[in-house]
Scaffold this motif. Sequence first.
Motif, PDB file in Angstrom:
ATOM      1  N   UNK A  16      -5.036-122.884  20.201  1.00  0.00           N
ATOM      2  CA  UNK A  16      -5.202-123.599  21.478  1.00  0.00           C
ATOM      3  C   UNK A  16      -5.506-125.088  21.363  1.00  0.00           C
ATOM      4  N   UNK A  17      -5.120-126.044  22.174  1.00  0.00           N
ATOM      5  CA  UNK A  17      -5.572-127.285  22.360  1.00  0.00           C
ATOM      6  C   UNK A  17      -4.642-128.168  21.339  1.00  0.00           C
ATOM      7  N   UNK A  18      -5.045-129.498  20.986  1.00  0.00           N
ATOM      8  CA  UNK A  18      -4.292-130.288  20.334  1.00  0.00           C
ATOM      9  C   UNK A  18      -4.247-129.904  18.788  1.00  0.00           C
ATOM     10  N   UNK A  19      -3.220-130.376  18.215  1.00  0.00           N
ATOM     11  CA  UNK A  19      -3.250-130.016  16.692  1.00  0.00           C
ATOM     12  C   UNK A  19      -2.104-130.914  15.964  1.00  0.00           C
ATOM     13  N   UNK A  20      -1.643-130.216  14.967  1.00  0.00           N
ATOM     14  CA  UNK A  20      -0.788-130.717  14.177  1.00  0.00           C
ATOM     15  C   UNK A  20       0.732-129.954  13.826  1.00  0.00           C
ATOM     16  N   UNK A  21       1.729-130.347  13.721  1.00  0.00           N
ATOM     17  CA  UNK A  21       3.004-129.627  13.382  1.00  0.00           C
ATOM     18  C   UNK A  21       3.923-130.498  12.606  1.00  0.00           C
ATOM     19  N   UNK A  22       4.573-129.619  11.811  1.00  0.00           N
ATOM     20  CA  UNK A  22       5.672-130.232  11.062  1.00  0.00           C
ATOM     21  C   UNK A  22       6.973-129.895  11.295  1.00  0.00           C
ATOM     22  N   UNK A  23       7.615-131.193  11.859  1.00  0.00           N
ATOM     23  CA  UNK A  23       8.955-130.900  12.594  1.00  0.00           C
ATOM     24  C   UNK A  23       9.970-131.771  11.466  1.00  0.00           C
ATOM     25  N   UNK A  24      10.868-130.978  11.042  1.00  0.00           N
ATOM     26  CA  UNK A  24      12.036-131.662  10.136  1.00  0.00           C
ATOM     27  C   UNK A  24      11.218-132.409   9.004  1.00  0.00           C
ATOM     28  N   UNK A  25      10.280-131.517   8.374  1.00  0.00           N
ATOM     29  CA  UNK A  25       9.586-132.117   7.327  1.00  0.00           C
ATOM     30  C   UNK A  25       8.510-133.285   7.495  1.00  0.00           C
ATOM     31  N   UNK A  26       8.233-133.392   8.593  1.00  0.00           N
ATOM     32  CA  UNK A  26       7.170-134.696   8.679  1.00  0.00           C
ATOM     33  C   UNK A  26       6.128-133.854   9.621  1.00  0.00           C
TER      34      UNK A  26
END
Length: 63
Positions: A16-26
Amino acid sequence: MLDERLIGTTFTLTHDGPGDVALYGIHYHYHVLDQAKSGDLVVVVRAEALGLSVRKASETLVF
């Protein structure tokens, strides 16, 4: 400046809430604009210098 081609990209929230995600290796920082919670599919609706803005995919209108 973040790449606006990320708009429309979907991913599933892992917490839940804000966070980090890896999209296309970034890795990107994101914040949630609505009441999406862990396990929900979200869509990127805005890409700014401070990160991505996402909202629950079922709440996004399709024209």
